[in-house]
Design a protein around this motif. Structure first.
Motif, PDB file in Angstrom:
ATOM      1  N   ALA A   1      59.066 -75.994  73.357  1.00 55.81           N
ATOM      2  CA  ALA A   1      60.230 -75.879  74.235  1.00 55.81           C
ATOM      3  C   ALA A   1      59.798 -75.177  75.508  1.00 55.81           C
ATOM      4  O   ALA A   1      59.115 -74.147  75.460  1.00 55.81           O
ATOM      5  CB  ALA A   1      61.334 -75.092  73.534  1.00 55.81           C
ATOM      6  N   TYR A   2      60.197 -75.723  76.639  1.00 58.69           N
ATOM      7  CA  TYR A   2      59.867 -75.135  77.942  1.00 58.69           C
ATOM      8  C   TYR A   2      60.822 -73.981  78.224  1.00 58.69           C
ATOM      9  O   TYR A   2      62.033 -74.115  78.046  1.00 58.69           O
ATOM     10  CB  TYR A   2      59.985 -76.203  79.033  1.00 58.69           C
ATOM     11  CG  TYR A   2      59.774 -75.674  80.425  1.00 58.69           C
ATOM     12  CD1 TYR A   2      58.535 -75.200  80.820  1.00 58.69           C
ATOM     13  CD2 TYR A   2      60.811 -75.644  81.348  1.00 58.69           C
ATOM     14  CE1 TYR A   2      58.326 -74.706  82.090  1.00 58.69           C
ATOM     15  CE2 TYR A   2      60.615 -75.161  82.634  1.00 58.69           C
ATOM     16  CZ  TYR A   2      59.369 -74.685  82.992  1.00 58.69           C
ATOM     17  OH  TYR A   2      59.166 -74.198  84.255  1.00 58.69           O
ATOM     18  N   LEU A   3      60.261 -72.844  78.654  1.00 59.61           N
ATOM     19  CA  LEU A   3      61.114 -71.673  78.832  1.00 59.61           C
ATOM     20  C   LEU A   3      61.051 -71.090  80.232  1.00 59.61           C
ATOM     21  O   LEU A   3      61.512 -69.989  80.463  1.00 59.61           O
ATOM     22  CB  LEU A   3      60.742 -70.606  77.807  1.00 59.61           C
ATOM     23  CG  LEU A   3      61.124 -70.996  76.380  1.00 59.61           C
ATOM     24  CD1 LEU A   3      60.415 -70.112  75.380  1.00 59.61           C
ATOM     25  CD2 LEU A   3      62.618 -70.895  76.185  1.00 59.61           C
ATOM     26  N   GLY A   4      60.452 -71.829  81.191  1.00 59.10           N
ATOM     27  CA  GLY A   4      60.540 -71.383  82.572  1.00 59.10           C
ATOM     28  C   GLY A   4      59.239 -70.920  83.185  1.00 59.10           C
ATOM     29  O   GLY A   4      58.173 -70.974  82.570  1.00 59.10           O
ATOM     30  N   ASP A   5      59.373 -70.441  84.407  1.00 58.43           N
ATOM     31  CA  ASP A   5      58.259 -70.011  85.241  1.00 58.43           C
ATOM     32  C   ASP A   5      57.649 -68.733  84.665  1.00 58.43           C
ATOM     33  O   ASP A   5      58.366 -67.758  84.418  1.00 58.43           O
ATOM     34  CB  ASP A   5      58.829 -69.756  86.647  1.00 58.43           C
ATOM     35  CG  ASP A   5      57.755 -69.534  87.680  1.00 58.43           C
ATOM     36  OD1 ASP A   5      56.647 -69.113  87.302  1.00 58.43           O
ATOM     37  OD2 ASP A   5      58.038 -69.768  88.861  1.00 58.43           O
TER      38      ASP A   5
ATOM     39  N   LEU B   1      53.852 -68.867  74.696  1.00 56.50           N
ATOM     40  CA  LEU B   1      52.575 -69.193  75.308  1.00 56.50           C
ATOM     41  C   LEU B   1      52.737 -69.275  76.826  1.00 56.50           C
ATOM     42  O   LEU B   1      53.815 -69.589  77.320  1.00 56.50           O
ATOM     43  CB  LEU B   1      52.063 -70.543  74.794  1.00 56.50           C
ATOM     44  CG  LEU B   1      52.006 -70.703  73.272  1.00 56.50           C
ATOM     45  CD1 LEU B   1      51.712 -72.144  72.904  1.00 56.50           C
ATOM     46  CD2 LEU B   1      50.956 -69.789  72.668  1.00 56.50           C
ATOM     47  N   VAL B   2      51.659 -68.972  77.540  1.00 55.15           N
ATOM     48  CA  VAL B   2      51.612 -69.232  78.980  1.00 55.15           C
ATOM     49  C   VAL B   2      50.659 -70.403  79.190  1.00 55.15           C
ATOM     50  O   VAL B   2      49.475 -70.312  78.864  1.00 55.15           O
ATOM     51  CB  VAL B   2      51.137 -67.993  79.766  1.00 55.15           C
ATOM     52  CG1 VAL B   2      50.948 -68.347  81.240  1.00 55.15           C
ATOM     53  CG2 VAL B   2      52.143 -66.863  79.620  1.00 55.15           C
ATOM     54  N   VAL B   3      51.207 -71.518  79.680  1.00 58.68           N
ATOM     55  CA  VAL B   3      50.423 -72.731  79.888  1.00 58.68           C
ATOM     56  C   VAL B   3      50.200 -72.899  81.388  1.00 58.68           C
ATOM     57  O   VAL B   3      51.161 -72.908  82.158  1.00 58.68           O
ATOM     58  CB  VAL B   3      51.156 -73.958  79.314  1.00 58.68           C
ATOM     59  CG1 VAL B   3      50.383 -75.237  79.605  1.00 58.68           C
ATOM     60  CG2 VAL B   3      51.375 -73.798  77.820  1.00 58.68           C
TER      61      VAL B   3
ATOM     62  N   VAL C   1      45.724 -72.310  77.933  1.00 60.14           N
ATOM     63  CA  VAL C   1      46.885 -71.909  77.135  1.00 60.14           C
ATOM     64  C   VAL C   1      46.583 -70.517  76.608  1.00 60.14           C
ATOM     65  O   VAL C   1      45.556 -70.302  75.954  1.00 60.14           O
ATOM     66  CB  VAL C   1      47.139 -72.879  75.956  1.00 60.14           C
ATOM     67  CG1 VAL C   1      48.369 -72.460  75.181  1.00 60.14           C
ATOM     68  CG2 VAL C   1      47.278 -74.313  76.451  1.00 60.14           C
ATOM     69  N   GLU C   2      47.443 -69.552  76.932  1.00 60.51           N
ATOM     70  CA  GLU C   2      47.207 -68.169  76.508  1.00 60.51           C
ATOM     71  C   GLU C   2      48.419 -67.656  75.744  1.00 60.51           C
ATOM     72  O   GLU C   2      49.529 -68.149  75.928  1.00 60.51           O
ATOM     73  CB  GLU C   2      46.991 -67.260  77.731  1.00 60.51           C
ATOM     74  CG  GLU C   2      45.864 -67.672  78.647  1.00 60.51           C
ATOM     75  CD  GLU C   2      46.112 -67.201  80.077  1.00 60.51           C
ATOM     76  OE1 GLU C   2      45.763 -66.054  80.376  1.00 60.51           O
ATOM     77  OE2 GLU C   2      46.682 -67.970  80.868  1.00 60.51           O
ATOM     78  N   ASN C   3      48.193 -66.623  74.933  1.00 62.84           N
ATOM     79  CA  ASN C   3      49.310 -65.926  74.310  1.00 62.84           C
ATOM     80  C   ASN C   3      50.087 -65.181  75.381  1.00 62.84           C
ATOM     81  O   ASN C   3      49.509 -64.423  76.145  1.00 62.84           O
ATOM     82  CB  ASN C   3      48.788 -64.887  73.315  1.00 62.84           C
ATOM     83  CG  ASN C   3      48.580 -65.475  71.960  1.00 62.84           C
ATOM     84  OD1 ASN C   3      49.399 -66.250  71.486  1.00 62.84           O
ATOM     85  ND2 ASN C   3      47.467 -65.128  71.350  1.00 62.84           N
ATOM     86  N   ALA C   4      51.406 -65.375  75.421  1.00 67.03           N
ATOM     87  CA  ALA C   4      52.210 -64.682  76.429  1.00 67.03           C
ATOM     88  C   ALA C   4      52.085 -63.168  76.264  1.00 67.03           C
ATOM     89  O   ALA C   4      52.105 -62.420  77.240  1.00 67.03           O
ATOM     90  CB  ALA C   4      53.665 -65.121  76.326  1.00 67.03           C
TER      91      ALA C   4
ATOM     92  N   ARG D   1      52.070 -72.075  86.418  1.00 64.82           N
ATOM     93  CA  ARG D   1      52.010 -71.319  85.158  1.00 64.82           C
ATOM     94  C   ARG D   1      53.403 -71.303  84.542  1.00 64.82           C
ATOM     95  O   ARG D   1      54.371 -70.936  85.204  1.00 64.82           O
ATOM     96  CB  ARG D   1      51.522 -69.893  85.411  1.00 64.82           C
ATOM     97  CG  ARG D   1      50.020 -69.812  85.595  1.00 64.82           C
ATOM     98  CD  ARG D   1      49.583 -68.488  86.148  1.00 64.82           C
ATOM     99  NE  ARG D   1      49.640 -67.409  85.178  1.00 64.82           N
ATOM    100  CZ  ARG D   1      48.773 -67.243  84.183  1.00 64.82           C
ATOM    101  NH1 ARG D   1      47.797 -68.095  84.017  1.00 64.82           N
ATOM    102  NH2 ARG D   1      48.868 -66.220  83.368  1.00 64.82           N
ATOM    103  N   GLU D   2      53.488 -71.713  83.282  1.00 60.56           N
ATOM    104  CA  GLU D   2      54.788 -71.890  82.643  1.00 60.56           C
ATOM    105  C   GLU D   2      54.821 -71.212  81.285  1.00 60.56           C
ATOM    106  O   GLU D   2      53.817 -71.129  80.590  1.00 60.56           O
ATOM    107  CB  GLU D   2      55.061 -73.385  82.436  1.00 60.56           C
ATOM    108  CG  GLU D   2      55.099 -74.179  83.720  1.00 60.56           C
ATOM    109  CD  GLU D   2      55.070 -75.669  83.475  1.00 60.56           C
ATOM    110  OE1 GLU D   2      54.557 -76.091  82.415  1.00 60.56           O
ATOM    111  OE2 GLU D   2      55.575 -76.412  84.330  1.00 60.56           O
ATOM    112  N   LEU D   3      56.015 -70.769  80.895  1.00 61.51           N
ATOM    113  CA  LEU D   3      56.222 -70.235  79.549  1.00 61.51           C
ATOM    114  C   LEU D   3      56.658 -71.370  78.642  1.00 61.51           C
ATOM    115  O   LEU D   3      57.587 -72.126  78.963  1.00 61.51           O
ATOM    116  CB  LEU D   3      57.317 -69.166  79.564  1.00 61.51           C
ATOM    117  CG  LEU D   3      56.919 -67.766  80.006  1.00 61.51           C
ATOM    118  CD1 LEU D   3      58.164 -66.919  80.192  1.00 61.51           C
ATOM    119  CD2 LEU D   3      55.997 -67.120  78.981  1.00 61.51           C
TER     120      LEU D   3
END
Lengths: 96, 192
Positions: free
Chosen positions: A17-21, A66-68, A80-83, A53-55
């Motif tokens: 699920a996309y969660l924003g900037d 995640l931060v993609v 892809v990193e752990n937020a 960069r997206e959450l």
């Protein structure tokens, strides 16, 4: 698009699920210009044609945030990193 | 007089048995009833303490990758970073672990899918590669089957899988599996 979850492996977009900037940072509410800063934080977004960069949340998987980093024109994913790791690094002043 | 609480299968009221007559079933679907289930979440910064407690109480190394470990009655299934699903065929005491423990014995239903066509049947609903090369015994996946969140693991090298699913989705998932197995001589039955 397929996202390589650092915990589960590469999975299809249907699990995410996309969660924003991911570049916005909550401003200090006690600062003098807090009102202006919060308007920007809540409402104003860049809309870059290219690297972004997206959450994302692995909602139908391990439920990690995640931060993609990806190119929104080609869907090519750079990292892809752990937020949590990104936030920890930012809090320690290492920045993005 | 109050009605005594009795544990009931989430499936019994909803599904009719499907038994294929006189042919070897390609896939067998059963409910794993009577399991003790609990979610175990490591408390902030106390992962090592939890791992030690699991090691001394159950003789198991808590996995930090998508794996399942089992010894005797108890098993721990990786459920995300710092989270596990603890299962037991007996009455294991998970509540004394130094972690956030929440009993799920009546909250989840565990289905067993086995037989020579088990992988083929699951592949009609699940996008994760379940070939033994990619998904060996003890491997775990958190994914969805026909959009229903499932916690899936391979029990052994034979084609035997188990799926834990939220109780209220159990009957729907059962019907999906029966539908997927219809052309594969599925034998789907509730015990008792």
């Amino acid at each position: 698009m397929r996202i390589a979850c650092p915990h589960c492996g590469t999975r299809g977009l249907d699990e995410f699920a996309y969660l924003g900037d991911a570049t916005v940072v909550r401003p200090d509410p006690s600062a003098e210009n807090a009102e202006t800063a919060f308007v920007e934080y809540v409402y104003l977004r860049d809309n870059p044609a290219g690297r972004h960069r997206e959450l994302w949340s692995h909602a139908l998987g391990c439920q990690s945030w995640l931060v993609v980093t990806r190119d929104v024109r080609t869907h090519a994913i750079e990292s892809v990193e752990n937020a949590r790791d990104v936030a920890t690094a930012r809090d320690q002043g290492a920045g993005q | 007089m109050p009605e005594p609480l009795v544990a009931r299968s989430a499936l019994r009221a909803h599904v009719a048995p499907v038994v294929t007559a006189s042919v070897e079933p390609g896939v067998t679907l059963r409910e794993r009833s009577g399991l003790t289930l609990a979610t175990v979440s490591a408390l902030g910064g106390r992962d090592a303490e939890l791992a030690d407690a699991v090691r001394s109480a159950f003789g198991l190394e808590l996995p930090t990758t998508p794996k399942r470990v089992a010894a005797g009655e108890a098993a721990f299934v990786w459920a995300g970073p710092g989270k596990w699903l603890a299962t037991s065929t007996g009455a294991a005491d998970f509540a004394s672990l130094p972690a956030g423990v929440s009993d799920q014995s009546d909250g989840r239903t565990v289905l067993s899918v086995s037989g020579p066509l088990a992988r083929e049947t699951l592949a009609t609903l699940i996008a994760v590669d379940l070939h033994p090369r990619a998904f060996a015994a003890g491997d775990v996946a958190l994914t969805h089957a026909a959009s229903i969140a499932v916690h899936l693991w391979r029990v052994d090298d034979e084609a035997a899988f188990e799926l834990a699913v939220f109780r209220s989705y159990a009957a729907t998932l059962w019907r999906w599996l029966v539908h997927a197995g219809a052309a594969r001589n599925i034998d789907a039955r509730l015990d008792g």
